[in-house]
Design an enzyme around this catalytic site. Sequence first.
Site, PDB file in Angstrom:
ATOM      1  N   HIS A 174       0.869  -1.355   0.026  1.00 45.84           N
ATOM      2  CA  HIS A 174       0.124   0.171  -0.022  1.00 45.84           C
ATOM      3  C   HIS A 174       0.882   1.272   0.033  1.00 45.84           C
ATOM      4  O   HIS A 174       0.359   2.089  -0.314  1.00 45.84           O
ATOM      5  CB  HIS A 174      -0.978  -0.137   1.219  1.00 45.84           C
ATOM      6  CG  HIS A 174      -2.214   0.666   0.949  1.00 45.84           C
ATOM      7  ND1 HIS A 174      -2.374   1.832   0.087  1.00 45.84           N
ATOM      8  CD2 HIS A 174      -3.482   0.654   1.695  1.00 45.84           C
ATOM      9  CE1 HIS A 174      -3.539   2.202   0.033  1.00 45.84           C
ATOM     10  NE2 HIS A 174      -4.286   1.506   1.237  1.00 45.84           N
ATOM     11  N   ALA A 175       2.103   1.136   0.503  1.00 44.28           N
ATOM     12  CA  ALA A 175       2.957   2.371   0.244  1.00 44.28           C
ATOM     13  C   ALA A 175       3.393   2.741  -1.174  1.00 44.28           C
ATOM     14  O   ALA A 175       3.668   4.221  -1.233  1.00 44.28           O
ATOM     15  CB  ALA A 175       4.060   2.220   1.003  1.00 44.28           C
TER      16      ALA A 175
END
Length: 461
Positions: free
Chosen positions: A140-141
Amino acid sequence: MRNFVPVLDLGWLLLESKDTPNHVGALMIFDLPAKAGSDYLRDLTAYLRSGENLVSPWNLRLSDGALARVWPMLESCSKADMEYHVRRHGLPRPGGERELGELVSRLHSTPLDLRRPMWECHLIEGLDRKQFALFLKIHHALVDGVAGMRIIQSTLSSKADERRAPPWCYVGAAGKRHKTKIATRTSSPASRESRRGLVFKSIANLYPAFFPRVRRSESLVTAFAAPRSILNGRITVQRRLSTQRFPLSRFRRIAEKAGVSVNDAVLAMCGGGLRRLLAEAGELPERKSLIACIPVSVRQENEMTVGTAISFGLADLATNEADPLRRIERVHASTKALKNQIGALPRTTVGAFTLAVMGPFLIQHASGLAGRMRPMFNLVVSNVPGPQQDLFLFGARLDAMYPASVLYHGQALNITCLRYLDDLNFGFTAWRDALPHVHRIAVYCGEALLDLERELGLVPK
């Protein structure tokens, strides 16, 4: 090349743990080409593993070094072990939705190796109806839901006979970077007054999010107004994924008839499905409604930069309301108040607003209190825009695409829907122990949607 992780993306790495892996996924179902031979999937696997130069974000991994121990850094690598990143699985024939769901649930439960490029692709064969699946997971980063869908859309083809480079090597995957202007410092009184005005305006809009007494609207949901529920304890790494597909036209008819948005209709349906699920388990909070956290994209059109560009808001799901019409009215009132609050923010202060709103959530996790105290919200409900035209990979037509999302301590359920063509595809990601029969919520949401249609006179009672 190394770069420090931006502040807004840092949270996704700080929330990473053995119990809360922080990757998002997409389950894509493809129709086998009409003329596919017995060696088609072998050739597809070789194609996905081919290519030597990875492009962003597929080439990014966590850096290891002295500076990276102080503040996480991402570094790019042009080559990777493609047999590790692209894997092939087989279901016992004929593989149905249940068998596919069990396999994908296990794959989604496994954390990514952050020392390698932070993604995996799983090719799954053995499905019935002459289909196969790809389950793609990425940290998700590196992407949020909107950017992830835009990248997938750009790497697949709109023509069945077109052969592009593999997604991780296709230059279009990086897209055209959105260039933002960097404000220059100035000491003029006008500029100082302008900055001071932005700060005061942001504080004025943030304050009501935490203090009910100063709300401009009674319908604005404030932080920590959520009740305790079975969805808000400590969790472990085991996940369950259930999927459901609904025609978009059903939500549009409800929205038009009720005078609300499509998103309101989605939230009202989810509220109705959750109400029945928790009531059957004897776990429905009667006095207070469940509160949903709603991610709000702040990306500009066609922007596909690495990282996340989202803000967050809270909405009332009206799960303590038995009447479907009254439920959708309450949902609409809360989302309207939320839009007014976020809409009043200057564009340049949305990042600071996001950090301030989600700060308590991060503090709960950093202190180990998440899942042990009153939750800031009960679950996440997200709506991600997706492709509106047929897409193809290696000659295979994409039939459906379902999202799989992240869970945290104090948040054991995530509901994300994704538009593809004329359908909304729902992915229900749950912690296995809290919701061992997560497939029931998919069924109950379908029944709640039908209840809304009946009450609005769209279908016979």
